[in-house]
Every structure is written in C-alpha cells, then in structure tokens.
Design a protein around this motif. Sequence first.
Motif, mmCIF file in Angstrom:
data_model
loop_
_atom_site.group_PDB
_atom_site.id
_atom_site.type_symbol
_atom_site.label_atom_id
_atom_site.label_comp_id
_atom_site.label_asym_id
_atom_site.label_seq_id
_atom_site.Cartn_x
_atom_site.Cartn_y
_atom_site.Cartn_z
ATOM 1 N N PRO A 26 0.846 -1.199 0.000
ATOM 2 C CA PRO A 26 0.000 0.000 0.000
ATOM 3 C C PRO A 26 0.881 1.249 0.000
ATOM 4 O O PRO A 26 1.757 1.399 0.856
ATOM 5 C CB PRO A 26 -0.812 -0.121 1.292
ATOM 6 C CG PRO A 26 -0.034 -1.060 2.152
ATOM 7 C CD PRO A 26 0.785 -1.933 1.257
ATOM 8 N N ALA A 27 0.684 2.113 -0.987
ATOM 9 C CA ALA A 27 1.529 3.312 -1.114
ATOM 10 C C ALA A 27 0.818 4.566 -0.614
ATOM 11 O O ALA A 27 1.458 5.517 -0.184
ATOM 12 C CB ALA A 27 1.950 3.495 -2.573
ATOM 13 N N HIS A 28 -0.505 4.562 -0.703
ATOM 14 C CA HIS A 28 -1.295 5.718 -0.272
ATOM 15 C C HIS A 28 -2.557 5.240 0.427
ATOM 16 O O HIS A 28 -2.979 4.097 0.253
ATOM 17 C CB HIS A 28 -1.655 6.604 -1.480
ATOM 18 C CG HIS A 28 -0.492 7.356 -2.046
ATOM 19 N ND1 HIS A 28 -0.134 8.610 -1.623
ATOM 20 C CD2 HIS A 28 0.408 6.996 -2.992
ATOM 21 C CE1 HIS A 28 0.948 8.996 -2.299
ATOM 22 N NE2 HIS A 28 1.288 8.038 -3.134
ATOM 23 N N ALA A 29 -3.176 6.168 1.158
ATOM 24 C CA ALA A 29 -4.406 5.834 1.881
ATOM 25 C C ALA A 29 -5.558 5.554 0.919
ATOM 26 O O ALA A 29 -6.488 4.828 1.238
ATOM 27 C CB ALA A 29 -4.766 6.980 2.822
ATOM 28 N N VAL A 44 15.113 4.821 -6.994
ATOM 29 C CA VAL A 44 14.080 5.505 -6.219
ATOM 30 C C VAL A 44 12.845 5.724 -7.084
ATOM 31 O O VAL A 44 12.936 5.760 -8.311
ATOM 32 C CB VAL A 44 14.564 6.876 -5.677
ATOM 33 C CG1 VAL A 44 15.543 6.701 -4.541
ATOM 34 C CG2 VAL A 44 15.164 7.733 -6.783
ATOM 35 N N MET A 45 11.718 5.862 -6.420
ATOM 36 C CA MET A 45 10.503 6.239 -7.148
ATOM 37 C C MET A 45 9.663 7.155 -6.276
ATOM 38 O O MET A 45 9.766 7.144 -5.048
ATOM 39 C CB MET A 45 9.714 5.013 -7.596
ATOM 40 C CG MET A 45 9.096 4.207 -6.490
ATOM 41 S SD MET A 45 8.203 2.788 -7.172
ATOM 42 C CE MET A 45 7.401 2.183 -5.704
ATOM 43 N N VAL A 46 8.877 7.976 -6.959
ATOM 44 C CA VAL A 46 8.016 8.916 -6.261
ATOM 45 C C VAL A 46 6.587 8.676 -6.732
ATOM 46 O O VAL A 46 6.342 8.410 -7.902
ATOM 47 C CB VAL A 46 8.484 10.378 -6.493
ATOM 48 C CG1 VAL A 46 8.458 10.772 -7.963
ATOM 49 C CG2 VAL A 46 7.667 11.364 -5.666
ATOM 50 N N VAL A 54 2.677 13.134 -1.486
ATOM 51 C CA VAL A 54 3.738 12.714 -2.405
ATOM 52 C C VAL A 54 4.676 11.828 -1.588
ATOM 53 O O VAL A 54 5.233 12.281 -0.580
ATOM 54 C CB VAL A 54 4.495 13.941 -2.970
ATOM 55 C CG1 VAL A 54 5.719 13.523 -3.753
ATOM 56 C CG2 VAL A 54 3.561 14.779 -3.839
ATOM 57 N N ASN A 55 4.825 10.568 -1.992
ATOM 58 C CA ASN A 55 5.633 9.620 -1.217
ATOM 59 C C ASN A 55 6.866 9.188 -1.997
ATOM 60 O O ASN A 55 6.797 8.931 -3.199
ATOM 61 C CB ASN A 55 4.806 8.386 -0.838
ATOM 62 C CG ASN A 55 3.718 8.714 0.177
ATOM 63 O OD1 ASN A 55 3.777 9.746 0.844
ATOM 64 N ND2 ASN A 55 2.730 7.860 0.286
ATOM 65 N N LEU A 56 7.979 9.094 -1.289
ATOM 66 C CA LEU A 56 9.259 8.707 -1.891
ATOM 67 C C LEU A 56 9.659 7.323 -1.383
ATOM 68 O O LEU A 56 9.626 7.076 -0.174
ATOM 69 C CB LEU A 56 10.333 9.739 -1.511
ATOM 70 C CG LEU A 56 11.724 9.530 -2.107
ATOM 71 C CD1 LEU A 56 11.738 9.884 -3.579
ATOM 72 C CD2 LEU A 56 12.751 10.369 -1.359
ATOM 73 N N TYR A 57 10.042 6.460 -2.303
ATOM 74 C CA TYR A 57 10.426 5.079 -1.960
ATOM 75 C C TYR A 57 11.778 4.710 -2.543
ATOM 76 O O TYR A 57 12.123 5.151 -3.640
ATOM 77 C CB TYR A 57 9.398 4.081 -2.537
ATOM 78 C CG TYR A 57 8.042 4.164 -1.910
ATOM 79 C CD1 TYR A 57 7.715 3.393 -0.796
ATOM 80 C CD2 TYR A 57 7.076 5.023 -2.430
ATOM 81 C CE1 TYR A 57 6.458 3.473 -0.213
ATOM 82 C CE2 TYR A 57 5.814 5.107 -1.844
ATOM 83 C CZ TYR A 57 5.518 4.330 -0.735
ATOM 84 O OH TYR A 57 4.273 4.424 -0.166
ATOM 85 N N ALA A 64 7.790 4.016 2.873
ATOM 86 C CA ALA A 64 8.212 5.289 2.278
ATOM 87 C C ALA A 64 9.383 5.896 3.044
ATOM 88 O O ALA A 64 9.406 5.879 4.274
ATOM 89 C CB ALA A 64 7.043 6.262 2.253
ATOM 90 N N ILE A 65 10.359 6.424 2.302
ATOM 91 C CA ILE A 65 11.478 7.173 2.905
ATOM 92 C C ILE A 65 10.930 8.504 3.419
ATOM 93 O O ILE A 65 11.273 8.972 4.498
ATOM 94 C CB ILE A 65 12.599 7.460 1.862
ATOM 95 C CG1 ILE A 65 13.129 6.170 1.245
ATOM 96 C CG2 ILE A 65 13.733 8.267 2.487
ATOM 97 C CD1 ILE A 65 13.980 6.414 -0.001
#
Length: 286
Positions: A26-29, A44-46, A54-57, A64-65
């Motif tokens: 899960p990346a976002h709510a 990396v990906m955003v 905006v989430n950074l991985y 998420a970082i």
Amino acid sequence: GDLGADRRRARFATMVKRAYRLQEFPAHASAVNCLKIGRKSSGVMVTGGEDKRVNLYAIGKPTAILSLTGHQSAVECVTFDNAEEVVVAGAAGGTLKLWDLEEAKVVRTLTGHRSNCVSVDFHPFGEFFASGSLDTNLKIWDIRRKGCIHTYKGHDRGVGTCKFSPDGKWVLSGGQDGRVKIWDLTAGKLLKEFPRHDGDVAVAEFHPNELLVATASADRTVRFWDLETFECVDECVEATGVRAGCFTPDGDAFLSGTSEYMKVWKWEPARCCDAVDVSWTRLADV
C-alpha cells in the motif's frame, strides 16, 4: 487461413516471456494517481495520491522514505529533477509544488494553471520545468524567478505528456486531442506539429542521441519521427492502446507497455524483438 499471419502468431507465441509480480504494497491511503522512477539511479521512485500526498520510496522497500504533504488537492503528476534532489508535483487544483528532498520541505508553490495539472518534466540542465494541464496549456516555469516564463497554447484538450529534448532546446507536448507539438524554447514558439494520432497521446519521447522522436497513443500505435524532415519514418501497431513507453538508455530500442504486454521495438524496419506477458492494469512508468 492466412499462413503468414499464422506463422507470425506462432513466432510471437514462442517469443513471449512471462512477468511475475515481485512486490505489492500500500503506497497511499487511497488511489495512487501517478508514479515516476528516478532515471539517474533507477533506485528511487516517487508516487502521488488521491490523499494529496507525495511519497518517496527506495525501489524494493515497502516503507516510504518520505511522505510529503502540502497540496490541498489530489496529486496527479510527479517527477524528479535530474540529480534526484528535488521533486515537483502537480495537483488537481492546478497548483504545482517543489520539494527539496534533503530538507523534506516545500520550497516553491506555483500557480497559474486553471485546471488539473496532469504532466510535468524537468529541464535536463536548467532551473526550469514544464507542466501540462487539462486547461489545454503547456507552461514553462523558472524555479529561481519563482514563476511561469512562458505559456504555450494550441491543444484542444488536456496536455497529458510533456518532455524536454536532451539538449534542452525543445519541448514536446502530447495531448488528449491526439496532437503532438514540438516547441522551440529559444524562439518561444511552435516549431512543428506532427500529424495527429487517433487517440489520447500517452507517450512523447526524444531519442537520447539521435534526431528522432517516438510517440505512442491510445490508438494502438507507436510512431517514430525524423526531426530533420519531421516525417513519420516508422509505425508499430499494438493490439491495445499504449499506456507508457521509453527509449532504452543507449537508444537502441523502444519499450512500450500496454495493459497486456511489455514489448521491445526496433524501427526502420519496424519489428518487435521481444515481448513479456504482463497482468498489470494501470501501468504508470517504464
């Protein structure tokens, strides 16, 4: 039956490989609206979400970082600068925000689009970026001067993709109207419009070291354009609409992604060199 077509199908069947899902998290709510991979490191990906974040991985890690807040509406496009030090994100309200990743804070908020900001690209070595919007405009922004320095008008519908040339002199815009336009940044005007696609333009990419552009569309075609003559030099036809695509870093081939396949294309003559059977539904970046 058509023996030639049967042979082609048989050859394609032997060539097709299978892709397997490595990871899901899960990346976002709520819905993930956009995703971009950092081209410099490929590590990396955003992502941008309906949750306005905006989430950074780090690719391969599910946590998420950074999770960056500040937008007041859903995030609809994201990208890194070339050094992967800054992220710019456009939102449904038309606002663009820049985050400094080291400081994890908003350093610029830019307004001017009258509708959803749906595409964004950083200039290769300037303090500039481009954005496309459902308001039909392509805008060029100067980060230092904190504002829009040019607005290019000419699309009938939203500008779903924008891309700078490797030398930074031109910018491509691809629209939901099927049009692809190339703009001269120095002269500040339209350089050329290519004959239109019969569907939404999903991809408009410059070749990394040749005067060539690839465009791909919901009309199922990938087209290659010579930038000296502005003629279409080749066309590849997919079974379904193209969702994403890019040239390989050495420029030797073009990768296209549809809802069923990832394919490797060569041009002049147009041929599919490899295909991978995939089951992704909403491909965001290659």
